[in-house]
Scaffold this motif. Structure first.
Motif, PDB file in Angstrom:
ATOM      1  N   PHE A   1       0.805  -1.217   0.000  1.00 47.85           N
ATOM      2  CA  PHE A   1       0.000   0.000   0.000  1.00 47.85           C
ATOM      3  C   PHE A   1       0.844   1.277   0.000  1.00 47.85           C
ATOM      4  O   PHE A   1       0.303   2.371  -0.085  1.00 47.85           O
ATOM      5  CB  PHE A   1      -0.943   0.018   1.195  1.00 47.85           C
ATOM      6  CG  PHE A   1      -2.017  -1.043   1.138  1.00 47.85           C
ATOM      7  CD1 PHE A   1      -2.238  -1.781  -0.002  1.00 47.85           C
ATOM      8  CD2 PHE A   1      -2.809  -1.295   2.245  1.00 47.85           C
ATOM      9  CE1 PHE A   1      -3.220  -2.759  -0.064  1.00 47.85           C
ATOM     10  CE2 PHE A   1      -3.799  -2.273   2.202  1.00 47.85           C
ATOM     11  CZ  PHE A   1      -4.005  -3.006   1.046  1.00 47.85           C
ATOM     12  N   TYR A   2       2.180   1.130   0.086  1.00 48.48           N
ATOM     13  CA  TYR A   2       3.067   2.302   0.090  1.00 48.48           C
ATOM     14  C   TYR A   2       4.182   2.147  -0.940  1.00 48.48           C
ATOM     15  O   TYR A   2       5.196   2.841  -0.869  1.00 48.48           O
ATOM     16  CB  TYR A   2       3.662   2.497   1.496  1.00 48.48           C
ATOM     17  CG  TYR A   2       2.618   2.411   2.568  1.00 48.48           C
ATOM     18  CD1 TYR A   2       1.786   3.500   2.853  1.00 48.48           C
ATOM     19  CD2 TYR A   2       2.393   1.231   3.263  1.00 48.48           C
ATOM     20  CE1 TYR A   2       0.790   3.412   3.807  1.00 48.48           C
ATOM     21  CE2 TYR A   2       1.400   1.139   4.224  1.00 48.48           C
ATOM     22  CZ  TYR A   2       0.600   2.225   4.481  1.00 48.48           C
ATOM     23  OH  TYR A   2      -0.396   2.134   5.428  1.00 48.48           O
TER      24      TYR A   2
ATOM     25  N   THR B   1      -2.385   4.039   6.243  1.00 50.27           N
ATOM     26  CA  THR B   1      -3.079   4.564   5.056  1.00 50.27           C
ATOM     27  C   THR B   1      -3.578   5.985   5.314  1.00 50.27           C
ATOM     28  O   THR B   1      -4.763   6.288   5.249  1.00 50.27           O
ATOM     29  CB  THR B   1      -4.232   3.645   4.600  1.00 50.27           C
ATOM     30  OG1 THR B   1      -5.093   3.346   5.708  1.00 50.27           O
ATOM     31  CG2 THR B   1      -3.708   2.354   4.033  1.00 50.27           C
TER      32      THR B   1
ATOM     33  N   TYR C   1      -3.385   8.816   0.023  1.00 46.10           N
ATOM     34  CA  TYR C   1      -4.370   8.793   1.111  1.00 46.10           C
ATOM     35  C   TYR C   1      -4.768  10.184   1.590  1.00 46.10           C
ATOM     36  O   TYR C   1      -4.757  10.479   2.788  1.00 46.10           O
ATOM     37  CB  TYR C   1      -3.863   7.927   2.269  1.00 46.10           C
ATOM     38  CG  TYR C   1      -3.449   6.563   1.800  1.00 46.10           C
ATOM     39  CD1 TYR C   1      -4.392   5.693   1.259  1.00 46.10           C
ATOM     40  CD2 TYR C   1      -2.116   6.162   1.819  1.00 46.10           C
ATOM     41  CE1 TYR C   1      -4.021   4.445   0.777  1.00 46.10           C
ATOM     42  CE2 TYR C   1      -1.729   4.919   1.335  1.00 46.10           C
ATOM     43  CZ  TYR C   1      -2.687   4.074   0.814  1.00 46.10           C
ATOM     44  OH  TYR C   1      -2.307   2.842   0.328  1.00 46.10           O
TER      45      TYR C   1
END
Length: 418
Positions: A82-83, A134, A176
């Motif tokens: 997610f990063y 997030t 995000y």
């Protein structure tokens, strides 16, 4: 300390050296913020990762520090998905649901993603402006007005571009960001060469009541009936809820449940990594830990780990044994809300995904946007993939009944057929 550039906005930015560890004493925005992901203690936890190098971007206006932004530098593929921008773009899963696209677009998605190298090597090192949890992680001094904060957010795409160039990165992303900042960021990001994508939405439950009885009275008849049934099933199955706070709340039972839970769903991280992460949370944020557990016959069979600020609760992770089937909803939503409303909590942040369950139980789904820049020969492929990826998540939220307001670069032209 290096200079990441000056822009027409009047803001300058400096990439702090690798050894810099900003503290709440250095920067007041890190001292007890309402959002846990902007807290200096969370910075310390994030710095313990071995999957990304953590740096900081210090933003100045007229020689005053007006914001601090976390940077995650990924040297090669293998960071947390997610990063990790090159892998996050084009990987089906929580943030890309190509099965929701029209057949022609599904075919196009398959062709484009099939053409991208598996290791995405041409786009590393990669730089992400975000923090674990997030969240974008940008901290502002408490005295700054909403308008001043928005102006800083709008300056970030250009400043991030300069930081990425300084660190010899081949891709970068700002991730995000929610409203109202998303629209402002998008206007400058598009001009700086970034492509926008809707990453999902965070489920946030707002609590106005100060007692469980008042909370129940405020529900619709349908939701109240569902709640009572789910709690009745929970209790008749022999479960009782226990709530523990502080560093001691994370014990060996919690660790074992998390390890088993991750193994069940094929998630990375065995006993060693889970223990290391929980040790980090316990040591850096122990006083903010709240563990809600589901016990039966004296055994812990399910838990939700949350981090508390003054009036907010942030769900971090959860774990359930196979025997705990059916207790997830009762514990995560109803029992957590019961404890929160009686303890002065006014918001519960449930994170992203599982949109239907969250929306059906009263959560507000707050869109979270990201902007990506790729500089390799296949940059146009990434941009098209991101457009399809965003479209799939936009459709997911529309189907749930909580459509996201599009940022300017994702707003269809009048008469356009998306």
């Amino acid at each position: 300390m290096s200079d990441a550039g000056t822009h027409a906005t009047g803001y300058t930015a400096q990439v702090l050296p690798p050894t810099a560890r900003p503290t709440a004493e250095d920067f007041s925005g890190l001292a007890g913020p309402d959002v846990i992901w902007e807290d200096a203690r969370w910075c310390r936890f994030t710095e313990r990762t071995d999957l990304h190098e953590v740096r900081y971007l210090e933003i100045h206006e007229n020689d005053r520090v007006v914001a601090l932004a976390p940077l995650l530098l990924t040297r090669k593929a293998g960071g947390l998905l997610f990063y990790d921008p090159p892998r996050l773009a084009g990987t089906a899963g929580a943030m890309a649901e190509p099965e929701l696209l029209e057949p022609a677009d599904q075919e196009r998605w398959s062709k484009l993603t099939g053409a991208l190298p598996a290791d995405r090597a041409d786009h590393y090192p990669s730089l992400t402006l975000a923090t674990f949890g997030t969240h974008h992680g940008v901290a502002h001094p408490p005295h700054r007005t909403p308008a001043q904060r928005l102006a800083v957010m709008a300056a970030l795409p250009g400043l991030l571009t300069d930081a990425a160039a300084e660190l010899d990165c081949r891709s970068s992303a700002l991730l995000y960001v929610g409203e109202p900042a998303a629209a402002e960021v998008d206007r400058t990001a598009a001009g700086a060469g970034y492509a926008a994508a809707l990453l999902g939405a965070e489920g946030v439950y707002h609590l106005a009541e100060s007692s469980w009885e008042a909370y129940l009275a405020g529900l619709s008849s349908r939701r109240r009936t569902r709640l009572r049934k789910e709690l009745r099933d929970y209790e008749q199955s022999g479960f009782r809820t226990v709530v523990r706070s502080g560093p001691e709340a994370i014990d060996d039972e919690v660790v074992a449940l998390q390890v088993a839970h991750r193994a069940k769903y094929g998630l990375p991280g065995g006993d060693h990594r889970v223990r290391r992460d929980f040790d980090g949370i316990r040591e850096e944020l122990g006083e903010s830990c709240v563990v809600l557990g589901a016990e039966r016959d004296g055994r812990l069979l399910g838990f939700v780990l949350c981090l508390r600020t003054g009036e907010a609760l942030f769900a971090r992770t959860a774990g359930f044994a196979p025997e705990a089937q059916g207790c997830y909803l009762a514990l995560t939503y109803h029992e957590a809300i019961r404890w929160a409303v009686e303890g002065g909590i006014r918001r519960i942040h449930y994170g992203m995904a599982a949109y239907e369950a969250k929306f059906a139980r009263g959560c507000e789904l707050q869109p979270r946007w990201g902007w990506f820049a790729f500089h390799g020969p296949d940059a146009d492929t990434y941009r098209e993939v991101l457009s399809l990826q965003s479209q799939s998540i936009e459709r997911r939220l529309e189907r749930v009944g909580a459509p996201a307001t599009a940022v300017p670069s994702r707003t269809p032209s009048p008469g356009a057929d998306r």
